[in-house]
Design a protein around this motif. Sequence first.
Motif, PDB file in Angstrom:
ATOM      1  N   SER A 199     -13.679   6.199  -0.372  1.00 56.78           N
ATOM      2  CA  SER A 199     -12.869   5.047  -0.722  1.00 56.78           C
ATOM      3  C   SER A 199     -11.579   5.551  -1.348  1.00 56.78           C
ATOM      4  CB  SER A 199     -13.594   4.201  -1.753  1.00 56.78           C
ATOM      5  OG  SER A 199     -13.743   4.954  -2.947  1.00 56.78           O
ATOM      6  N   CYS A 200     -10.563   4.707  -1.342  1.00 53.42           N
ATOM      7  CA  CYS A 200      -9.405   4.973  -2.168  1.00 53.42           C
ATOM      8  C   CYS A 200      -8.999   3.641  -2.792  1.00 53.42           C
ATOM      9  CB  CYS A 200      -8.242   5.580  -1.385  1.00 53.42           C
ATOM     10  SG  CYS A 200      -6.942   6.145  -2.504  1.00 53.42           S
ATOM     11  N   THR A 201      -9.015   3.614  -4.095  1.00 51.48           N
ATOM     12  CA  THR A 201      -8.645   2.381  -4.780  1.00 51.48           C
ATOM     13  C   THR A 201      -7.449   2.619  -5.697  1.00 51.48           C
ATOM     14  OG1 THR A 201     -10.349   2.909  -6.388  1.00 51.48           O
ATOM     15  CG2 THR A 201     -10.921   1.289  -4.732  1.00 51.48           C
ATOM     16  N   LEU A 202      -6.726   3.670  -5.364  1.00 49.98           N
ATOM     17  CA  LEU A 202      -5.565   4.036  -6.168  1.00 49.98           C
ATOM     18  C   LEU A 202      -4.564   2.888  -6.250  1.00 49.98           C
ATOM     19  CD1 LEU A 202      -5.191   6.823  -7.428  1.00 49.98           C
ATOM     20  CD2 LEU A 202      -3.757   7.449  -5.519  1.00 49.98           C
ATOM     21  N   CYS A 203      -4.510   2.065  -5.210  1.00 50.38           N
ATOM     22  CA  CYS A 203      -3.460   1.056  -5.141  1.00 50.38           C
ATOM     23  C   CYS A 203      -3.881  -0.292  -5.714  1.00 50.38           C
ATOM     24  CB  CYS A 203      -3.016   0.889  -3.690  1.00 50.38           C
ATOM     25  SG  CYS A 203      -1.999   2.278  -3.166  1.00 50.38           S
ATOM     26  N   GLN A 204      -5.052  -0.341  -6.330  1.00 48.64           N
ATOM     27  CA  GLN A 204      -5.515  -1.644  -6.816  1.00 48.64           C
ATOM     28  C   GLN A 204      -4.659  -2.218  -7.948  1.00 48.64           C
ATOM     29  OE1 GLN A 204      -9.750  -1.881  -7.533  1.00 48.64           O
ATOM     30  NE2 GLN A 204     -10.113  -2.269  -5.363  1.00 48.64           N
ATOM     31  N   VAL A 231      -8.900  -2.056  -0.794  1.00 53.82           N
ATOM     32  CA  VAL A 231      -9.762  -0.883  -0.799  1.00 53.82           C
ATOM     33  C   VAL A 231      -9.537  -0.145   0.512  1.00 53.82           C
ATOM     34  CG1 VAL A 231     -12.107  -0.019  -1.035  1.00 53.82           C
ATOM     35  CG2 VAL A 231     -11.529  -2.259  -1.981  1.00 53.82           C
ATOM     36  N   CYS A 232      -8.966   1.018   0.450  1.00 62.05           N
ATOM     37  CA  CYS A 232      -8.856   1.831   1.662  1.00 62.05           C
ATOM     38  C   CYS A 232     -10.180   2.555   1.850  1.00 62.05           C
ATOM     39  CB  CYS A 232      -7.757   2.888   1.508  1.00 62.05           C
ATOM     40  SG  CYS A 232      -6.118   2.312   1.960  1.00 62.05           S
ATOM     41  N   THR A 233     -10.677   2.579   3.065  1.00 56.26           N
ATOM     42  CA  THR A 233     -11.763   3.497   3.363  1.00 56.26           C
ATOM     43  C   THR A 233     -11.191   4.551   4.288  1.00 56.26           C
ATOM     44  OG1 THR A 233     -13.357   1.711   3.185  1.00 56.26           O
ATOM     45  CG2 THR A 233     -14.114   3.756   4.196  1.00 56.26           C
ATOM     46  N   LEU A 238      -3.654   4.472   4.718  1.00 58.24           N
ATOM     47  CA  LEU A 238      -2.491   3.853   5.345  1.00 58.24           C
ATOM     48  C   LEU A 238      -1.172   4.304   4.728  1.00 58.24           C
ATOM     49  CD1 LEU A 238      -1.578   1.471   3.184  1.00 58.24           C
ATOM     50  CD2 LEU A 238      -3.567   0.338   4.148  1.00 58.24           C
ATOM     51  N   CYS A 239      -1.239   4.928   3.565  1.00 55.30           N
ATOM     52  CA  CYS A 239      -0.009   5.453   2.970  1.00 55.30           C
ATOM     53  C   CYS A 239       0.368   6.776   3.619  1.00 55.30           C
ATOM     54  CB  CYS A 239      -0.208   5.677   1.480  1.00 55.30           C
ATOM     55  SG  CYS A 239      -1.585   6.778   1.107  1.00 55.30           S
ATOM     56  N   GLY A 240      -0.575   7.341   4.383  1.00 57.49           N
ATOM     57  CA  GLY A 240      -0.296   8.606   5.041  1.00 57.49           C
ATOM     58  C   GLY A 240      -0.488   9.793   4.124  1.00 57.49           C
TER      59      GLY A 240
HETATM   60 FE1  SF4 Z   1      -5.211   5.329  -1.537  1.00 53.10          FE
HETATM   61 FE2  SF4 Z   1      -3.120   5.545   0.073  1.00 53.10          FE
HETATM   62 FE3  SF4 Z   1      -4.905   3.604   0.378  1.00 53.10          FE
HETATM   63 FE4  SF4 Z   1      -3.259   3.552  -1.708  1.00 53.10          FE
HETATM   64  S1  SF4 Z   1      -2.719   3.384   0.444  1.00 53.10           S
HETATM   65  S2  SF4 Z   1      -5.432   3.089  -1.704  1.00 53.10           S
HETATM   66  S3  SF4 Z   1      -3.135   5.732  -2.119  1.00 53.10           S
HETATM   67  S4  SF4 Z   1      -5.239   5.766   0.653  1.00 53.10           S
END
Ligand code: SF4
Length: 737
Positions: free
Chosen positions: A513-518, A525-527, A535-537
């Motif tokens: 998971s990536c929840t950095l952008c919450q 929630v990025c998986t 999606l941020c690359g």
């Molecule tokens: Fe993480 Fe990038 Fe998704 Fe933000 S966009 S939640 S940094 S993977």
Amino acid sequence: MSRLVAFAAIQGGYNIVSKVEGKYKRALQTYNADTKVGFPNTAYFLPVIYSLLGIKVEKLEDMQKPLAFARKLLPPHVKGQNHLPYLGPLLDAGIAALFAFELEEALRYLEEPDFYLPTEEVDEEAGKIWLGAADDTIMRKRGVEFVDGSAPGFAAIVGAAPNAETAKLIVEEYQRRSLYIFCAANQNGTTVIDQLREAGVQVGWNTRIVPFGPDISSAIFALGFANRAAMAFGGVQPGDYKKILKYNKDRIFAFVNALGDVNAEWAAAAAGCVNWGFPTIADTDIPEILPTGICTYEHVVANVKHEDMVQKSVEVRGLKTTVSKIDIPCAFGPAFEGERVRGADLYCQSGGGKTQCTEYLKMAQMNEIEDGKVTVVGPDIKDIKEGGAFPMAIFMQVAGREFQEDFEPILERQTHHLVNYIQGIMHMGQRDIAWVRISKQAVEKGFTLKDIGVVLHAKFHQDFGKILDKVQVTIYTKKEDVDKITAEARAAYKHRDERVENMTDEDVEIYYSCTLCQSFAPTHVCTVSPERTGLCGAYNWMDCKASYEINPTGPNQPIEKGAVVDPKLGRFAGVDDFIKKASRGAIETYNFYSMVNAPMTTCGCCEAIAAMLPACNGVMTVNREYAGETPCGMKFTTLAGVMGGGASSPGFVGHSKFNITQKKFIVGDGGLLRMVWMPKILKEEIKERLIKRGKELGVPNFYDMIADETVGTTEEEILPFLQEKGHPALSMPPLVG
Ligand code: SF4
Ligand code: ZN
């Protein structure tokens, strides 16, 4: 390991033990066997002997037992032709020497009761400058600082520097790092303490410069202090030598600086200290003991220049620099992360389609960079007019013994929230499409670009201190420099992206998971799977994995993908469970490989956004850098505004540029062959990979079939082009069935 050093240390062990045996015998001729011996005001007897062996030395005759123990510990002598001895015998010789030292000092207390001053301060007038063993009151008062971290450890300095200024230089550098400086032994009659007094430096417990004694045997007071702290604060039982030594190795960042010629006795003491995990760093050309084993890193490092002494010592001991204060003129903290800098508040900006703005973090060698160095090369805020736009490259270099290249993207991605933490500064995007907006309020407070570097340095140490030792930041604002760094960064991004190239989603059971952008998009929630990068690359599967390793409770958690609910759309039971929780119930499910049906959530960071073009039976995508109109009727900014808040919006999906040419890209909707329009710059950027994917999909000239703005920016304009090229989307089943 060098035979010479082993020889010296073992020889030293023999010398010391024999000498103390002699002194003990003589003492028995002068004093009754039941004469009280010991250090002043302590419940820990002779603390090194008591803590390691559990033996209480209270009377003169009690010395017999530990002395015999020391004698027994002495290993066989190293003979001329012998093979190199192993570390073990050396450590034993060292411990034997230290036991003997402690007994020797106890005998001195017996024979010269006034030699040491039992206080915290020296008595300059009376010429009494040696304090000897710290009593329990001092130990408790000071030891607690080692426990609560206000003193990370101590530097035990033995001998003397070549002159007073050098001594001052070294010691003050340690003071700045909040270390205690424990001084013992002399070099040809001179001591560091003499030199410091000559240079006008105040010594005593209050300045953390402790004059233990003029002989090498007084170095034992440092270890006695450390071992008592382990018993008093660590709850380690006397006699549990393994725990005592481990406590010190793990908790007390101590090391020895040997200044001047290292004789056999010093060598033995140094070997002894290795048992505590305390390495020795010497300024002379003594044989080194480099391999690791007991100490965190090397055991004995020689020939260190005086100006490098402190840095090298701290590095060899693995002491982490802590930066507690972030020294910038603006307020700083997570509270400011979500704050925007709107048009009316804007003073100047970099990126956002107006200029190039790049952030790039690169691993460096330890000796390549200087920790805390922040430089701005080119114009800074004061040189930029209100309303101006300037190019910028934030180039971060990080070094550390535990640092790996794999960690680069993780730290680089922190730039986003860390810069946002500065009040009045807004940060969007990442990599070579970052965007920094600086408000008038921040400029009024005195914000400069250098502050970005100050923040990154401090926070990297705070948050990632475990894996790094040095952070250097250079901020370039001249176009030619920015372009150069950007080109270098792009090569690195490419290399990072391609690390997941040959992995498939079926290969692994764990996604991340990536929840950095919450903080910006609370339900987002990025998986991240091997075939669907963030999606941020900036984050792919490998990056998330590394991030989880560094920070197991952080924003990248492993997700057991569980049962495959729909292989074509990419839906997994484990992922659904996870996102339900992580979005606090807002998102029930999403598909990895579809933009039409329940696509993944999108946040404002996405590099590109795909949208349906029903009349063309296909899809388009637009990247952040392209500011023009698109055939879906919305510009990138409009699209991002509509769906960048963390929603799953059927018909649209945010994705990374790299993802376009990953094999699973919208495969549930027909895959890449649905792509009928892209901005020219994006097409060109990923040209090589697009051509390759086209060939793999059996359409070798696919690249030329994708329309761009030169063909048109409405569906009507591009449809004839697609028909003429025979674009495969036109003959696919309807996009929305
Ligand atoms: Fe993480 Fe990038 Fe998704 Fe933000 S966009 S939640 S940094 S993977
Ligand atoms: Zn985001």
